[in-house]
Write an enzyme that holds these catalytic residues in place. Structure first.
Site, PDB file in Angstrom:
ATOM      1  N   ILE A  57      -7.543   7.479  -1.541  1.00 58.29           N
ATOM      2  CA  ILE A  57      -7.443   6.004  -1.495  1.00 58.29           C
ATOM      3  C   ILE A  57      -8.043   5.370  -0.078  1.00 58.29           C
ATOM      4  O   ILE A  57      -7.874   5.909   0.880  1.00 58.29           O
ATOM      5  CB  ILE A  57      -5.829   5.573  -1.609  1.00 58.29           C
ATOM      6  CG1 ILE A  57      -5.747   4.122  -1.182  1.00 58.29           C
ATOM      7  CG2 ILE A  57      -5.201   6.449  -0.245  1.00 58.29           C
ATOM      8  CD1 ILE A  57      -4.361   3.606  -1.172  1.00 58.29           C
ATOM      9  N   SER A  58      -9.067   4.382  -0.431  1.00 62.77           N
ATOM     10  CA  SER A  58     -10.012   4.275   0.663  1.00 62.77           C
ATOM     11  C   SER A  58      -9.367   3.434   1.761  1.00 62.77           C
ATOM     12  O   SER A  58      -8.063   2.950   1.474  1.00 62.77           O
ATOM     13  CB  SER A  58     -10.961   3.030  -0.070  1.00 62.77           C
ATOM     14  OG  SER A  58     -11.878   3.677  -0.864  1.00 62.77           O
ATOM     15  N   GLN A  59      -9.938   3.428   2.953  1.00 63.98           N
ATOM     16  CA  GLN A  59      -9.349   2.666   4.159  1.00 63.98           C
ATOM     17  C   GLN A  59      -9.154   1.161   3.823  1.00 63.98           C
ATOM     18  O   GLN A  59      -9.996   0.776   3.289  1.00 63.98           O
ATOM     19  CB  GLN A  59     -10.113   3.153   5.458  1.00 63.98           C
ATOM     20  CG  GLN A  59     -11.447   2.206   5.522  1.00 63.98           C
ATOM     21  CD  GLN A  59     -12.075   2.643   6.799  1.00 63.98           C
ATOM     22  OE1 GLN A  59     -12.824   3.493   6.644  1.00 63.98           O
ATOM     23  NE2 GLN A  59     -11.717   1.967   7.830  1.00 63.98           N
TER      24      GLN A  59
ATOM     25  N   PHE B 286     -17.753   7.787   0.456  1.00 62.94           N
ATOM     26  CA  PHE B 286     -16.704   8.049  -0.465  1.00 62.94           C
ATOM     27  C   PHE B 286     -17.203   9.206  -1.173  1.00 62.94           C
ATOM     28  O   PHE B 286     -18.111  10.175  -1.127  1.00 62.94           O
ATOM     29  CB  PHE B 286     -17.231   6.883  -1.471  1.00 62.94           C
ATOM     30  CG  PHE B 286     -16.743   5.612  -1.343  1.00 62.94           C
ATOM     31  CD1 PHE B 286     -15.601   4.961  -1.969  1.00 62.94           C
ATOM     32  CD2 PHE B 286     -17.375   4.675  -0.300  1.00 62.94           C
ATOM     33  CE1 PHE B 286     -15.109   3.713  -1.833  1.00 62.94           C
ATOM     34  CE2 PHE B 286     -16.861   3.329  -0.183  1.00 62.94           C
ATOM     35  CZ  PHE B 286     -15.808   2.755  -0.794  1.00 62.94           C
TER      36      PHE B 286
ATOM     37  N   ARG C 126       0.887  -1.232   0.083  1.00 63.63           N
ATOM     38  CA  ARG C 126      -0.105   0.055  -0.010  1.00 63.63           C
ATOM     39  C   ARG C 126       0.755   1.376   0.125  1.00 63.63           C
ATOM     40  O   ARG C 126       0.397   2.315  -0.565  1.00 63.63           O
ATOM     41  CB  ARG C 126      -1.022  -0.075   1.526  1.00 63.63           C
ATOM     42  CG  ARG C 126      -1.975   0.942   1.103  1.00 63.63           C
ATOM     43  CD  ARG C 126      -3.174   0.792   2.188  1.00 63.63           C
ATOM     44  NE  ARG C 126      -4.251   1.632   2.083  1.00 63.63           N
ATOM     45  CZ  ARG C 126      -4.349   2.713   2.927  1.00 63.63           C
ATOM     46  NH1 ARG C 126      -3.663   2.950   3.830  1.00 63.63           N
ATOM     47  NH2 ARG C 126      -5.575   3.386   2.458  1.00 63.63           N
TER      48      ARG C 126
END
Length: 217
Positions: A63-65, A206, A37
């Site tokens: 960038i999503s968790q 989001f 990541r």
């Protein structure tokens, strides 16, 4: 402390956090462990790469968790023969995770600069079964074909019928549905012989999915 020395401890905690939050699919956990990541976040946020939080990237996107990435991936019930469409490439992180689990990933990004950077990053890191396209998630080109699974990584007020039509029989689509500001509900659709089955999953937040190709300065 250097990234190399921090990584083993951070990745162990990363995996423990995902397991504690209910991620149990071993293939998904392995994919989350394998994808670095830190290579998908902006340079100034690499120290935070393995925290369970979303992080900002270019063009006002995120960038999503990691939990949300793992959860959405798990809910798709992926197999290695699947062809997957992702709407919203961003940094390419979610596409990289998907690529470890399926035959092919096609990912659409409305920002040309993000798409270019993501493709270069994915190629450099060896994710050869991912194709990044500049495109509109509300108007996927016919030549893209049909998909076993579709993942939308930006908030839609409703899921377009044209997107559902791209699903193969017994295909699954997962997307955050709700207002563009505030929180949304993660929704899973499954195409069955009797119609489309909908399951509401968890609350999420989001960035909004917008129509068209973005104009960038």
């Amino acid at each position: 402390m250097s990234s190399a020395k921090r990584a083993p401890h951070e990745k162990m905690q990363f995996q423990l956090t995902l397991r504690r939050r209910g991620i149990s699919d071993q293939a998904v956990l392995r994919a989350m462990e394998e994808v670095p990541r830190e290579n998908f976040v902006e340079e100034g946020f690499r120290e935070d790469a393995y925290l369970d939080v979303p992080l900002p990237i270019a063009c006002g996107q995120t960038i999503s968790q990691p939990f949300v990435v793992a959860y959405m991936t798990e809910q798709l019930q992926l197999r290695n023969v699947h062809r997957v469409l992702e709407i919203g490439t961003g940094s390419g992180y979610q596409a990289a995770v998907l690529s470890r689990l399926v035959r092919e990933v096609v990912t659409l990004e409305r920002f040309r600069s993000l798409a270019k950077r993501a493709q270069a990053r994915l190629t450099r890191l060896g994710y050869g079964n991912v194709e990044v396209l500049v495109g509109d998630g509300f108007s996927v080109p016919d030549e893209a074909g049909h998909f076993d699974r579709i993942m939308v990584t930006a908030a839609m007020e409703s899921i377009p019928d044209d997107l559902v039509r791209l699903l193969e029989p017994e295909g699954v689509l997962i997307a955050p549905v709700g207002p563009q500001t505030g929180s949304q509900t993660l929704v899973r659709l499954r195409k069955t012989p009797d119609g489309v089955e909908r399951t509401d999953l968890i609350g999420v937040r989001f960035v909004p999915a917008l129509a068209g190709i973005a104009r960038e300065m």
